[in-house]
Each structure stands twice: as C-alpha cells, then as structure tokens.
Write a protein that holds these residues in place. Structure first.
Motif, PDB file in Angstrom:
ATOM      1  N   ALA A   1      29.248  47.121  43.373  1.00  0.00           N
ATOM      2  CA  ALA A   1      30.054  48.245  42.892  1.00  0.00           C
ATOM      3  C   ALA A   1      30.355  49.217  44.030  1.00  0.00           C
ATOM      4  O   ALA A   1      31.487  49.691  44.176  1.00  0.00           O
ATOM      5  N   GLU A   2      29.364  49.483  44.857  1.00  0.00           N
ATOM      6  CA  GLU A   2      29.549  50.398  45.991  1.00  0.00           C
ATOM      7  C   GLU A   2      30.555  49.837  46.995  1.00  0.00           C
ATOM      8  O   GLU A   2      31.458  50.539  47.460  1.00  0.00           O
ATOM      9  N   ALA A   3      30.422  48.556  47.325  1.00  0.00           N
ATOM     10  CA  ALA A   3      31.354  47.923  48.273  1.00  0.00           C
ATOM     11  C   ALA A   3      32.771  47.901  47.701  1.00  0.00           C
ATOM     12  O   ALA A   3      33.747  48.128  48.429  1.00  0.00           O
TER      13      ALA A   3
ATOM     14  N   ILE B   1      41.991  45.981  41.456  1.00  0.00           N
ATOM     15  CA  ILE B   1      41.015  44.943  41.115  1.00  0.00           C
ATOM     16  C   ILE B   1      39.623  45.346  41.599  1.00  0.00           C
ATOM     17  O   ILE B   1      38.637  45.157  40.886  1.00  0.00           O
ATOM     18  N   CYS B   2      39.546  45.915  42.794  1.00  0.00           N
ATOM     19  CA  CYS B   2      38.251  46.396  43.306  1.00  0.00           C
ATOM     20  C   CYS B   2      37.672  47.472  42.395  1.00  0.00           C
ATOM     21  O   CYS B   2      36.471  47.474  42.107  1.00  0.00           O
ATOM     22  N   GLU B   3      38.512  48.367  41.944  1.00  0.00           N
ATOM     23  CA  GLU B   3      38.051  49.428  41.048  1.00  0.00           C
ATOM     24  C   GLU B   3      37.546  48.844  39.721  1.00  0.00           C
ATOM     25  O   GLU B   3      36.503  49.259  39.211  1.00  0.00           O
ATOM     26  N   ASP B   4      38.283  47.882  39.183  1.00  0.00           N
ATOM     27  CA  ASP B   4      37.855  47.225  37.934  1.00  0.00           C
ATOM     28  C   ASP B   4      36.517  46.521  38.124  1.00  0.00           C
ATOM     29  O   ASP B   4      35.635  46.597  37.273  1.00  0.00           O
ATOM     30  N   CYS B   5      36.359  45.844  39.243  1.00  0.00           N
ATOM     31  CA  CYS B   5      35.112  45.146  39.537  1.00  0.00           C
ATOM     32  C   CYS B   5      33.972  46.148  39.709  1.00  0.00           C
ATOM     33  O   CYS B   5      32.868  45.944  39.189  1.00  0.00           O
ATOM     34  N   ALA B   6      34.230  47.249  40.394  1.00  0.00           N
ATOM     35  CA  ALA B   6      33.212  48.286  40.577  1.00  0.00           C
ATOM     36  C   ALA B   6      32.766  48.852  39.233  1.00  0.00           C
ATOM     37  O   ALA B   6      31.567  49.060  39.003  1.00  0.00           O
ATOM     38  N   ASN B   7      33.718  49.085  38.349  1.00  0.00           N
ATOM     39  CA  ASN B   7      33.381  49.626  37.035  1.00  0.00           C
ATOM     40  C   ASN B   7      32.524  48.649  36.231  1.00  0.00           C
ATOM     41  O   ASN B   7      31.570  49.055  35.571  1.00  0.00           O
TER      42      ASN B   7
ATOM     43  N   ALA C   1      38.331  49.834  47.561  1.00  0.00           N
ATOM     44  CA  ALA C   1      39.455  50.413  46.807  1.00  0.00           C
ATOM     45  C   ALA C   1      39.996  51.646  47.536  1.00  0.00           C
ATOM     46  O   ALA C   1      41.217  51.813  47.669  1.00  0.00           O
ATOM     47  N   GLU C   2      39.097  52.476  48.030  1.00  0.00           N
ATOM     48  CA  GLU C   2      39.497  53.673  48.762  1.00  0.00           C
ATOM     49  C   GLU C   2      40.254  53.296  50.047  1.00  0.00           C
ATOM     50  O   GLU C   2      41.294  53.881  50.363  1.00  0.00           O
ATOM     51  N   ALA C   3      39.737  52.301  50.774  1.00  0.00           N
ATOM     52  CA  ALA C   3      40.393  51.857  52.017  1.00  0.00           C
ATOM     53  C   ALA C   3      41.773  51.274  51.718  1.00  0.00           C
ATOM     54  O   ALA C   3      42.732  51.531  52.460  1.00  0.00           O
ATOM     55  N   CYS C   4      41.863  50.490  50.655  1.00  0.00           N
ATOM     56  CA  CYS C   4      43.161  49.885  50.305  1.00  0.00           C
ATOM     57  C   CYS C   4      44.166  50.955  49.880  1.00  0.00           C
ATOM     58  O   CYS C   4      45.350  50.865  50.210  1.00  0.00           O
ATOM     59  N   ARG C   5      43.689  51.960  49.172  1.00  0.00           N
ATOM     60  CA  ARG C   5      44.602  53.034  48.750  1.00  0.00           C
ATOM     61  C   ARG C   5      45.124  53.817  49.963  1.00  0.00           C
ATOM     62  O   ARG C   5      46.243  54.329  49.931  1.00  0.00           O
ATOM     63  N   SER C   6      44.340  53.888  51.022  1.00  0.00           N
ATOM     64  CA  SER C   6      44.808  54.586  52.222  1.00  0.00           C
ATOM     65  C   SER C   6      45.953  53.810  52.886  1.00  0.00           C
ATOM     66  O   SER C   6      46.733  54.395  53.634  1.00  0.00           O
ATOM     67  N   MET C   7      46.045  52.521  52.592  1.00  0.00           N
ATOM     68  CA  MET C   7      47.129  51.709  53.143  1.00  0.00           C
ATOM     69  C   MET C   7      48.436  51.931  52.377  1.00  0.00           C
ATOM     70  O   MET C   7      49.516  51.625  52.864  1.00  0.00           O
TER      71      MET C   7
ATOM     72  N   ILE D   1      50.361  44.665  47.850  1.00  0.00           N
ATOM     73  CA  ILE D   1      49.148  43.839  47.779  1.00  0.00           C
ATOM     74  C   ILE D   1      47.908  44.734  47.854  1.00  0.00           C
ATOM     75  O   ILE D   1      46.953  44.562  47.093  1.00  0.00           O
ATOM     76  N   CYS D   2      47.922  45.701  48.758  1.00  0.00           N
ATOM     77  CA  CYS D   2      46.780  46.611  48.882  1.00  0.00           C
ATOM     78  C   CYS D   2      46.615  47.462  47.630  1.00  0.00           C
ATOM     79  O   CYS D   2      45.489  47.756  47.225  1.00  0.00           O
ATOM     80  N   GLU D   3      47.698  47.842  47.004  1.00  0.00           N
ATOM     81  CA  GLU D   3      47.612  48.612  45.761  1.00  0.00           C
ATOM     82  C   GLU D   3      46.958  47.771  44.652  1.00  0.00           C
ATOM     83  O   GLU D   3      46.076  48.243  43.943  1.00  0.00           O
ATOM     84  N   LEU D   4      47.368  46.517  44.536  1.00  0.00           N
ATOM     85  CA  LEU D   4      46.763  45.625  43.550  1.00  0.00           C
ATOM     86  C   LEU D   4      45.302  45.349  43.892  1.00  0.00           C
ATOM     87  O   LEU D   4      44.433  45.349  43.006  1.00  0.00           O
TER      88      LEU D   4
END
Length: 110
Positions: free
Chosen positions: A95-97, A75-81, A102-108, A68-71
C-alpha cells in the motif's frame, strides 16, 4: 515539459511498486484465508502490469505518457486502498509503495 529527473523518479517509484506488488501477490497466495485476499491478489497483478507498462512508456517518451501515467496512478491508488484494508505486513508495504507510485505518476500528468 517533464524533466529527465522527474521521469527517472517516476520510473524508480514504478519499479519499487512492481516489486512490492509482486511480493504482496505471492505472499497473499500463502495466506490462510485466500478468499479474503482475492481482490488484493487481482489488484496486485493489475498494478504490477500497469507499472511495467508505464516504465516502458516513460522510457520511450511515448506521446501517450500522460494518459498512461494518469491511469497508472489510479490503479496504484486502488491497489493501495485494497492492500491498506489488510493487516499483513506485505499488504501494508505494498500500500505504501502504491501510494508513492501514484503520487509520482500524478506528477507526470501535472
């Protein structure tokens, strides 16, 4: 093993992302060229919904937390872009948030 602090940091990043996406969504609806904002609005909604779901998954320590965190990160990255393409302050803040989340979720997932 994911620490309680890591999980809490990710939950907080998701909460901030939900707030930024909701603000961006409502602000985009007020823009003059709403057609240009269509994809931004769609992704704001999808990202906010996914972040809320990720918060729930992390709060319950679901066995699907990493997937779930990977997905959520994607999605956060797509929204930021998408938000990053627009000059509006609300889009830039979103975009900043989203990038932070995305970075926090990837750490999970690591």
């Amino acid at each position: 093993m994911i620490s309680t602090e890591e999980r809490q940091r990710c939950i907080e990043a998701c909460i901030q992302c939900v707030e930024a996406c909701n603000n961006c969504y409502t602000s985009c609806l007020g823009e003059k060229d709403i057609d240009m904002m269509r994809e931004c609005i769609r992704l704001d909604r999808e990202c906010a919904d996914m972040c809320q779901f990720a918060i729930k998954v992390m709060s319950t320590n679901s066995p699907y937390l990493q997937q779930i965190c990977e997905l959520c990160a994607q999605i956060c990255e797509d929204c930021a872009n998408e938000c990053g393409k627009h000059h509006h302050d609300h889009c830039q803040r979103c975009a900043e948030a989203c990038r932070h989340c995305a970075e926090a979720c990837r750490s999970m997932v690591a």
